[in-house]
Design a protein around this motif. Sequence first.
Motif: not given
Length: 207
Positions: A5-11, A194-203
């Motif tokens: 099940i996708d629990i991520s917000l569509p971008l 180098e990043a301070d975070g990352s978008p993820v596809r959470a399922v």
Amino acid sequence: MDSWIDISLPLNQQTAVWPGDTPFTYEVNWSKEESGSVNVGRITMSIHTGTHIDAPFHFDNDGKKVSELDVNVYIGKARIIHLPVPSSIGIEALTGVDLEGVSRLLIRTDVWPDRSVFPTAIPEIEPELASYLGDKGIRLLGLDLPSVDPIDSKELLSHHELTKHGIHILEGLVLDQIEPGDYELAALPLSLAEADGSPVRAVVKRL
Ligand SMILES: N[C@@H](CC(=O)c1ccccc1NC=O)C(=O)O
Ligand SMILES: [Zn+2]
Ligand SMILES: [Zn+2]
């Protein structure tokens, strides 16, 4: 058979972003007509948009960058609990919640129903919760909120405390339809050096 099940917000262009932060855009930067073969897209976004993880570098100049984080934290068994519309989330709110053997905890709060509008206020994750969860062996805390600190916080106390106690942060989950229980989770960050975070596809998948 249970499926993922996708629990991520569509971008998309409408996705709400932190006030004043970079809006999300996608464009075909090089079209099939121009290139003669392919559409080549380009995205512009703040890392703290939608469903994403924070690296410690987000709030600490000496903190780890995304590619230095352990991928094992973001994939594996997770417990989802439901704390409907809490005013704050502290040790008290979790008394009676069984965390035996849990290393990934996701909290559904339902406080952000209209995700096209960035919330003006969110429940506080009390900084004292960090040591409590850390002592229980939690290594990942995920929430259906845009931040683990109040929107107007400059100190980001809970971000710091969670990190101090070995707890990684996953924000902006969409848990509206998800019943509490035990799941398999995958929410892997990109290997951004180098990043301070990352978008993820959470399922998640029910266990
Ligand atoms: N801590 C928030 C992000 C955050 O604080 C923020 C993101 C973009 C622009 C400004 C921000 N904070 C300003 O005080 C988060 O982790 O997503
Ligand atoms: Zn963030
Ligand atoms: Zn954060």
